[in-house]
Design an enzyme around this catalytic site. Structure first.
Site, PDB file in Angstrom:
ATOM      1  CE1 TYR A  73      -3.381   2.875   0.600  1.00 43.05           C
ATOM      2  CE2 TYR A  73      -1.916   3.532   2.387  1.00 43.05           C
ATOM      3  CZ  TYR A  73      -2.969   3.809   1.536  1.00 43.05           C
ATOM      4  OH  TYR A  73      -3.612   5.009   1.619  1.00 43.05           O
ATOM      5  CG  HIS A 107      -3.847  14.326  -1.273  1.00 40.65           C
ATOM      6  ND1 HIS A 107      -4.241  13.720  -2.439  1.00 40.65           N
ATOM      7  CD2 HIS A 107      -4.063  13.411  -0.284  1.00 40.65           C
ATOM      8  CE1 HIS A 107      -4.676  12.490  -2.174  1.00 40.65           C
ATOM      9  NE2 HIS A 107      -4.587  12.290  -0.875  1.00 40.65           N
ATOM     10  CG  ASN A 118      -0.564   9.402   6.083  1.00 39.28           C
ATOM     11  OD1 ASN A 118      -1.323   9.911   6.896  1.00 39.28           O
ATOM     12  ND2 ASN A 118      -0.756   8.188   5.586  1.00 39.28           N
ATOM     13  CE1 TYR A 153     -17.210  31.818  47.271  1.00 39.65           C
ATOM     14  CE2 TYR A 153     -18.310  30.848  45.374  1.00 39.65           C
ATOM     15  CZ  TYR A 153     -18.217  31.039  46.737  1.00 39.65           C
ATOM     16  OH  TYR A 153     -19.126  30.438  47.562  1.00 39.65           O
ATOM     17  NE  ARG A 184     -13.446  33.235  49.884  1.00 36.05           N
ATOM     18  CZ  ARG A 184     -14.664  32.820  50.229  1.00 36.05           C
ATOM     19  NH1 ARG A 184     -14.827  31.634  50.792  1.00 36.05           N
ATOM     20  NH2 ARG A 184     -15.718  33.574  49.988  1.00 36.05           N
ATOM     21  CG  PHE A 199      -3.140   7.968   9.628  1.00 34.80           C
ATOM     22  CD1 PHE A 199      -4.492   8.123   9.874  1.00 34.80           C
ATOM     23  CD2 PHE A 199      -2.699   6.774   9.065  1.00 34.80           C
ATOM     24  CE1 PHE A 199      -5.399   7.125   9.560  1.00 34.80           C
ATOM     25  CE2 PHE A 199      -3.605   5.771   8.735  1.00 34.80           C
ATOM     26  CZ  PHE A 199      -4.964   5.951   8.985  1.00 34.80           C
ATOM     27  CD  GLU A 250      -8.762   8.906   4.253  1.00 36.05           C
ATOM     28  OE1 GLU A 250      -9.193  10.077   4.289  1.00 36.05           O
ATOM     29  OE2 GLU A 250      -7.793   8.559   3.543  1.00 36.05           O
TER      30      GLU A 250
END
Length: 654
Positions: A164, A194, A307, A395, A398, A444, A529
């Site tokens: 792959y 991409h 990646n 508060y 404090r 990834f 994905e």
């Protein structure tokens, strides 16, 4: 022979110049001649000599006088832009986020190096690399691992194995086997397709961080990158040749594909690049001007470059470093406000916090004790109200150890996650040279940094939320015993009225930004994905939240220092007086209304540069050294042990 690269409309032309005593007008005309040479209609330019234009440097965009000699105002390989007067075809340079970059005109090439091995980089190191403080190089051990993993990849290709991302397509196309003659094209197509991000580019500092982090991950030797390609990336980093990387487009699995593709695209000599020398220009020209060649991708190198979780992690590193810095200074700012509001120090007694021994809470209480009234640092302001009838404070004063404390503990948790991610191999498939195989996995996926940065936003926001309430107390005369909005002649003057509104608006924005992005997931890549982290947005909004926190605390610090003016001639403790003096070096007291934004920005810069912390830290350290010689048995930190309260400190209100 000197050469200059000139940007005209959307093109770049190179002009060689034998005689640099010629002027800028000549350079512009020569560039125009080259520009129109291959245009069928001369680009609409009738006469070069009659064309009027302006020339400016790409770096800093400073205009150049047409009569100036070239050798007086330019250096060899400089980049300039020519803008034709009245020309609607001329385009502006690509904008960076305003005010982000400090590298440009002041950039000086660093002399020191950080050695990367993929195992020991920290978030602090990464931020310093982004600031341009260091160059980088590989350790010999890292070089050896990189070579070994590449040898395995070359063997896989030589033996025509189906693996792959090496000899197959990607994502939905994982079962498509690619012929060996097209493996280089496969990787290049991957990067080009991409590169689909949008938005403004990352600033030079953030792109340096992104590139440095990707180099560090590749240096682990589990990605199959060649040493030649990795060294080319290092050379680009050391020359600050930085790709155009849009800030939007990643879903955080399979890694930060879009931004890392843009990063790789520039290194291939395509798209845009930035350097201190050139500003924004075509990548091939920027590389060439620095004596560098575009990288040529080998099998698997495209996917190795794109990646991983490096955009989430690099932006996260900046966010957590800035969060840590502002959290430390928030204690100092709050302590000064408590003094102005004549609060008590009893709530910070070490015995109280030893009963709830969270490390952050204990440490914050220690800082308050080290800064406020004590035998170590007496305060005239505290002495003035020692016997008042108030028993305890609101508060917002404090409970600072409890509220600030969890922010500190969360920051430490997130920093540990980020530092682990910085030194993690996060691409796919992973190359195991010692086993002689590649293995597909899911490193990834950006869920770790995404969740951590969502936590960071929620925790650090609280520092602004409680700070805004303290600003209200400072500005409200019914709560502060000070003039309304901290100004004389109220009505004629409005003082800090709208500064408080600004703080409130920033806190309200943060409430929306703190909604966790990592609870969302949208399936992508044809359902291969099918779960993603949305970590890119988690990182970007974490930075915005932290910036808002810094700005709110800047307003509180300004207001507290203004409050001090109404308590004079009384003085606070020595460390807090030093903080007051620091603020007064950049902002004068508020006598009557004036333009306030520059004051807020000046104090924000003090906080960004950690100058408030640097002023107070020696006193905090000295207090700890003199009053805390050793840890109390069974205490989680050394911060719990303090001297017993003196009789003077056992009165009702301090």
């Amino acid at each position: 022979m000197p050469r200059f690269t000139v940007h005209i409309r959307d093109e770049w032309v190179a002009v060689a110049c034998r005689d640099t005593s010629k002027n800028i007008q000549w350079l512009g005309q020569e560039a125009l001649k080259r520009y129109i040479k291959n245009k069928p209609d001369n680009g609409g330019i009738v006469s070069v000599k009659e064309t009027r234009f302006l020339v400016r440097r790409c770096q800093g965009l400073g205009l150049l006088d047409a009569d100036d000699a070239i050798d007086d105002v330019l250096e060899d390989n400089d980049f300039v832009e020519l803008a034709i007067e009245g020309d609607t075809m001329s385009s502006d340079f690509i904008p960076c986020e305003p005010g982000v970059s400090n590298i440009t005109a002041a950039y000086k090439e660093p002399a020191e190096y950080i050695s990367l091995d993929g195992n020991s980089l920290t978030s602090t190191d990464l931020v310093n690399l982004g600031r341009g403080l260091y160059k980088i190089k590989l350790t010999p051990e890292a070089e050896k691992k990189v070579v070994q993993s590449r040898e395995l990849l070359d063997t896989i290709v030589k033996e025509n194995r189906v693996v792959y991302g090496i000899t197959t397509g990607f994502g939905k196309f994982a079962r498509t086997v690619i012929p060996i003659g097209k493996l280089k094209e496969l990787q290049e197509n991957l990067v080009r397709s991409h590169s689909a991000g949008l938005g403004n580019p990352l600033s030079p500092e953030r792109t340096r961080m992104l590139l440095a982090l990707r180099i560090n991950v590749l240096a682990k030797g589990h990605s199959g990158i060649s040493l030649e390609t990795l060294q080319a990336m290092i050379q680009a980093f050391n020359a600050s040749c930085l790709s155009f990387v849009p800030e939007k487009g990643t879903v955080g699995a399979s890694g930060d594909l879009a931004p890392l593709s843009h990063l790789a695209l520039g290194l291939m000599g395509e798209g845009k690049m930035w350097s201190p020398k050139s500003g924004w220009a075509d990548a091939k020209y920027v590389l060439e001007a620095h004596g560098l060649k575009p990288i040529s991708l080998k099998p698997k190198e495209g996917i190795a470059l794109i990646n991983g979780t490096q955009m989430i992690t690099s932006l996260g590193a900046e966010a957590v470093e800035r969060a840590r810095a502002i959290a430390q200074q928030a204690d100092i700012v709050a302590a000064l406000t408590l003094e102005v509001l004549k609060g008590t120090t009893k709530a910070f007694d070490s015995d109280i916090h030893s009963l709830r021994p969270h490390p952050g809470q204990t440490e914050v209480a220690l800082r308050f004790r080290s800064l406020l009234d004590s035998d170590h640092h007496p305060s005239e302001i505290a002495e003035s109200h020692r016997f008042c009838d108030r028993v305890q404070d609101a508060y917002t004063m404090r409970c600072c150890p409890q509220v600030h404390g969890i922010a500190n503990d969360t920051i430490m948790f997130v920093q540990n996650i980020i530092n682990t991610e910085i030194n993690s191999a996060t691409d796919n498939p992973m190359v195991f040279a010692e086993r002689g195989e590649t293995i597909s996995g899911g490193n990834f996926h950006g869920e770790y940094p995404a969740k951590a940065l969502d936590f960071l936003s929620i925790a650090v926001h609280e520092l602004a939320s409680i700070s805004e309430r303290r600003i209200e107390r400072l500005c409200n005369p019914s709560l502060s015993e000070l003039p309304a909005f901290l100004v004389n002649e109220g009505g004629l003057n409005s003082g800090f009225m709208i500064a408080h509104c600004t703080a409130a608006s920033l806190v309200s924005e943060n409430k929306v930004l703190c909604h966790p992005s990592s609870v969302d997931s949208l399936s992508t890549s044809a359902a291969t994905e099918d779960h993603v982290s949305m970590g890119g947005w988690a990182a970007r909004k974490a930075l915005r939240v932290v910036e808002h926190v810094e700005q709110v605390l800047a307003i509180e610090l300004l207001a507290a220092c203004q409050g001090i003016e109404f308590l004079r001639p009384l003085r606070t403790t020595t460390p807090l007086e030093k903080v007051y003096d620091l603020v007064r070096t950049v902002v004068k007291p508020w006598i009557k209304d004036r333009f306030m934004s520059p004051d807020i920005e000046a104090v924000h810069r003090l906080l960004l540069d950690q100058k408030v912390w640097k002023v107070a830290k020696p006193y905090i350290d000295k207090y700890q050294t003199e009053y805390i010689p050793e840890s109390r048995p069974n205490s989680p930190t050394a911060f719990a042990l303090d001297p017993p309260a003196s009789p003077r400190k056992r009165v009702r209100h301090e």
